[in-house]
Design an enzyme around this catalytic site. Sequence first.
Site, short mmCIF file in Angstrom:
data_model
loop_
_atom_site.label_atom_id
_atom_site.label_comp_id
_atom_site.label_asym_id
_atom_site.label_seq_id
_atom_site.Cartn_x
_atom_site.Cartn_y
_atom_site.Cartn_z
N GLU A 26 -9.86 5.43 3.07
CA GLU A 26 -10.15 4.61 4.25
C GLU A 26 -10.07 5.50 5.48
O GLU A 26 -9.20 6.36 5.58
CB GLU A 26 -9.15 3.46 4.37
CG GLU A 26 -9.32 2.61 5.62
CD GLU A 26 -8.25 1.53 5.76
OE1 GLU A 26 -8.28 0.79 6.75
OE2 GLU A 26 -7.38 1.45 4.87
N GLU B 155 0.83 -1.20 0.00
CA GLU B 155 0.00 0.00 0.00
C GLU B 155 0.87 1.25 0.00
O GLU B 155 1.93 1.27 0.60
CB GLU B 155 -0.91 0.00 1.23
CG GLU B 155 -1.75 -1.27 1.35
CD GLU B 155 -2.41 -1.45 2.70
OE1 GLU B 155 -2.61 -0.45 3.42
OE2 GLU B 155 -2.72 -2.60 3.06
#
Length: 336
Positions: free
Chosen positions: A251, A140
Amino acid sequence: MPKVKMLKKDGEQGRESRSNEAKGAWQMWHRNGTRCPKGTVPIRRSSMQDVLRAKSLFDFGKKQRSVFSNPTRRADAPDVIGGNGHEHAIAYTGTSQEVYGARATINVWDPSIQVVNEFSLSQIWILSGNFDGPDLNSIEAGWQVSPELYGDSRPRLFTYWTTDSYQATGCYNLLCSGFIQTNSRIAIGAAISPVSQYGSNQYDITILIWKDPKLGNWWMGFGDNTLVGYWPAELFTHLADHATMVEWGGEVVNSRANGKHTSTQMGSGYFAEDGFGKASYFRNLEIVDADNSLSSVRDISTLAENTNCYNIKSSYNNEWGTYFYYGGPGNNPRCP
């Protein structure tokens, strides 16, 4: 040196267009002229206060562990795990293809965080493994605001990796062995500046993650062609071969302080339908195929667990390719 890109809206034709690069340094530590000596790389110092903000030494530098039993989770969107307070607004590919990387240009904002142990991030996920088990591999990178991790509310460039569904392996940035930095001008974990302003100048960064076909390492690129560092192939199990899914999006962690959804913002803090200059965006979504070639992604799905709190809307045009707006304010009359 790569810089944050600034975008303006072409008012005459109503199209979103890319302008020249924004002036000035894009990481705040560059402003005083600081540079690393030859053969060294910049590392953000971890202070005692950083460690004390974490729940424990084990938790320092890690994402909260995932909960697999969330009944609202879509089986085909592996990292969308809301049972432990994580909420998402993402675009994602299917799981039937072999993927060797992805790229996107990500709008940068400074969303507000209500509770110190919550965060808001915008990133790319490179994923493979058992999405419902303990062996999910994830790479990520993007930007995040995390008062608990950094001690402030500035958006910061970050990386993350795990090979066991965020249980014990992996960490943010350089807080454990894993990601190997090779660039002396880009500091992982450093604040990004300038950031986008509502109804004004828009700034974004471009991030590329791809697998070296010869040695198998996963490299991170920034901007047009700047290498930042790599995740060694031996870190991974499933990703030692290839990825099966890519996700792009936002997120947050919602701790439901005082029994209510918190007002931690995702992206700009505005919903997707507000559009350019107001909502945050990802543009020019691309994936790397088995021939090590980048191609625009045309077939994506989108998902948000609670569209009254955060949402996402995707589209396509010739200039931005596949793109989407996403985000939201968290707590509001429709998101109690």
